[in-house]
Design a protein around this motif. Sequence first.
Motif, PDB file in Angstrom:
ATOM      1  N   ALA A 275       0.835  -1.209   0.000  1.00 14.08           N
ATOM      2  CA  ALA A 275       0.000   0.000   0.000  1.00 14.08           C
ATOM      3  C   ALA A 275       0.867   1.256   0.000  1.00 14.08           C
ATOM      4  CB  ALA A 275      -0.929  -0.011   1.208  1.00 14.08           C
ATOM      5  N   SER A 276       1.966   1.215   0.742  1.00 12.67           N
ATOM      6  CA  SER A 276       2.870   2.369   0.779  1.00 12.67           C
ATOM      7  C   SER A 276       3.514   2.628  -0.572  1.00 12.67           C
ATOM      8  CB  SER A 276       3.968   2.135   1.837  1.00 12.67           C
ATOM      9  OG  SER A 276       3.397   2.010   3.127  1.00 12.67           O
ATOM     10  N   PHE A 277       3.687   1.577  -1.368  1.00 12.48           N
ATOM     11  CA  PHE A 277       4.236   1.721  -2.718  1.00 12.48           C
ATOM     12  C   PHE A 277       3.178   2.162  -3.726  1.00 12.48           C
ATOM     13  CE2 PHE A 277       7.628  -1.541  -1.494  1.00 12.48           C
ATOM     14  CZ  PHE A 277       8.594  -0.565  -1.315  1.00 12.48           C
TER      15      PHE A 277
ATOM     16  N   LEU B  67      11.012 -16.495  -2.766  1.00  5.49           N
ATOM     17  CA  LEU B  67       9.734 -16.746  -2.089  1.00  5.49           C
ATOM     18  C   LEU B  67       8.569 -16.897  -3.054  1.00  5.49           C
ATOM     19  CD1 LEU B  67      10.275 -14.300   0.901  1.00  5.49           C
ATOM     20  CD2 LEU B  67      10.615 -16.776   0.883  1.00  5.49           C
ATOM     21  N   ARG B  68       8.890 -17.130  -4.316  1.00  9.23           N
ATOM     22  CA  ARG B  68       7.865 -17.432  -5.306  1.00  9.23           C
ATOM     23  C   ARG B  68       7.497 -18.911  -5.271  1.00  9.23           C
ATOM     24  NH1 ARG B  68       9.719 -14.389 -10.906  1.00  9.23           N
ATOM     25  NH2 ARG B  68       8.255 -12.639 -10.774  1.00  9.23           N
ATOM     26  N   THR B  69       6.221 -19.191  -5.500  1.00  8.88           N
ATOM     27  CA  THR B  69       5.784 -20.564  -5.704  1.00  8.88           C
ATOM     28  C   THR B  69       6.092 -20.937  -7.158  1.00  8.88           C
ATOM     29  OG1 THR B  69       3.553 -19.986  -6.461  1.00  8.88           O
ATOM     30  CG2 THR B  69       3.905 -20.131  -4.072  1.00  8.88           C
TER      31      THR B  69
ATOM     32  N   VAL C  27       7.352  -8.364  -0.699  1.00  9.43           N
ATOM     33  CA  VAL C  27       6.687  -7.156  -1.186  1.00  9.43           C
ATOM     34  C   VAL C  27       7.558  -6.434  -2.215  1.00  9.43           C
ATOM     35  CG1 VAL C  27       7.491  -5.519   0.591  1.00  9.43           C
ATOM     36  CG2 VAL C  27       5.262  -5.199  -0.467  1.00  9.43           C
ATOM     37  N   SER C  28       8.871  -6.423  -2.021  1.00  9.21           N
ATOM     38  CA  SER C  28       9.739  -5.774  -3.005  1.00  9.21           C
ATOM     39  C   SER C  28       9.756  -6.551  -4.315  1.00  9.21           C
ATOM     40  CB  SER C  28      11.161  -5.630  -2.456  1.00  9.21           C
ATOM     41  OG  SER C  28      11.749  -6.885  -2.196  1.00  9.21           O
TER      42      SER C  28
ATOM     43  N   LEU D 159      11.464  -6.912  -8.275  1.00  5.58           N
ATOM     44  CA  LEU D 159      12.844  -7.285  -7.975  1.00  5.58           C
ATOM     45  C   LEU D 159      12.962  -8.807  -7.829  1.00  5.58           C
ATOM     46  CD1 LEU D 159      13.689  -4.521  -5.320  1.00  5.58           C
ATOM     47  CD2 LEU D 159      13.997  -4.444  -7.812  1.00  5.58           C
ATOM     48  N   SER D 160      14.183  -9.275  -7.633  1.00  3.90           N
ATOM     49  CA  SER D 160      14.413 -10.703  -7.444  1.00  3.90           C
ATOM     50  C   SER D 160      15.278 -10.933  -6.208  1.00  3.90           C
ATOM     51  CB  SER D 160      15.087 -11.312  -8.677  1.00  3.90           C
ATOM     52  OG  SER D 160      14.245 -11.230  -9.800  1.00  3.90           O
TER      53      SER D 160
END
Length: 473
Positions: free
Chosen positions: A24-26, A292-294, A323-324, A330-331
């Motif tokens: 939300a902040s982004f 942290l990707r499935t 979140v990043s 990003l990765s």
Amino acid sequence: MTFDYQIAVIGGGSGGLTVAAGAASFGAKVALIERKTELGGDCLHYGCMPSKALIQAAKEVKESAKYAEWTEDEYKKLFKSAMERVADALQDVQEHDSKDRFINLGIDIYEAEGTFLDEHTLQVGEKTITAKRFVIATGSSPAIPPIDGLEEGDYLTNETIFSLNQKPSSMVVIGGGVIGVELAQAMSRLGVDVTMIEGSEQILSKEDKEIASLSQRLLSEELNILTNAKAERVEKNGDQVHIHYKKDGAQNSITADTILVAAGRKANIGSLGLDKAGIVTEKGSIQVDATLRTNKKHIYAVGDCNGSMPFTHVAGMEGKIAVSNAVLGLSRKASYEKIPWVVYSNPEIYHLGLTEEEAQEKYGEDLLTFKTKLADNDRFMAERKKEGLVKVLTTDRGKIVGAHAIGEGAGEWMQEVGTVQALNKKFQSISNVVHPYPAKNNVVSQTADLYWREKLFGSKWNDLIRWYVKKWR
């Protein structure tokens, strides 16, 4: 395709709230799905916060018991007071995770269970929403072992023990891990006769063996610990339960008022409909890569549900990475080598990196081990808290690969080692930091000084220095 949300977060615990607030902040349009009426997750309501409030109350009872012997009626009053203190603490902390805070960030909160209909669609209660990306942060629940008759035994878990308002006279704790140890000791100090049943040779099996052994010896002074034991059957008899167990091959039984099951955790993924989204699981947890990707590149999983490390601070760390990656593209990769944890027993246990056994296997002759007993430190001697140990493991050049301690407040004063490791500094650099005397973290600098004793005074350099001093100084 037009989506209702750029990102939907399933789970309102530490990991999920970190992702939702960050997204939300982004500037992302965010949905937060939480099946329970309050945000905060297991740590706030059933784990870290209530257990620490209970531990502190029990510690104070233990300290005051040195000067007065409590009657059973007095212990009952103290128990009730401790539970009220837990409730008050939870109420105070809940305000930090209030729904209004997240609503004010522009986040839409859904109070319902979320189930995937396909990889971009979620059934939330009676509503259906779509999202471009998802972060699953559904946490974990107590794992209940398949013990015959346990369901009829009215057992407790960390989710129900804090609702006790009357003190049981006796309790059997099944499991000698972090949760079992912390709650067993607290209950014992509040006047409950506690017996712990642990299947391994030693409690706290993930800790350094020397540290765990000392912890077990100290805890045995407060409660009965049965290792190499397995609960096999439970019988309900009026207001009590009979627990039949096998220890060292022999059948035994014990009677208690209640049972606390603390036999590990299981990921909360059963109702998510992961198969409809095509998400792969492994050993009961959601499978993720280092980012942290499935296996579905737009779906991430953080916290206990991905089977990494079951700690709130780990879920928060993973939330920041997710979140990043999910919002900014990003990765970033999650790394667990520099993550400490603390067992909040008394005395506390600090754990960072490899145990001595693990480090010996990995580094062999290149491993250096530095140890200081708390009995050799002025502050701990002054406070009469001499039972304890600091152990730091490094490579030959001083790279920290493991750090462990047991002692009063170890979770606080040992973090200096964790900070040095996180900054990629060598262990011996702590020797260059001036510590106020007699602060407790002096024991850390004492241990760091041992590195120089090993490298200088125990090496060929010592002969050279002696020659130089004798010849020229």
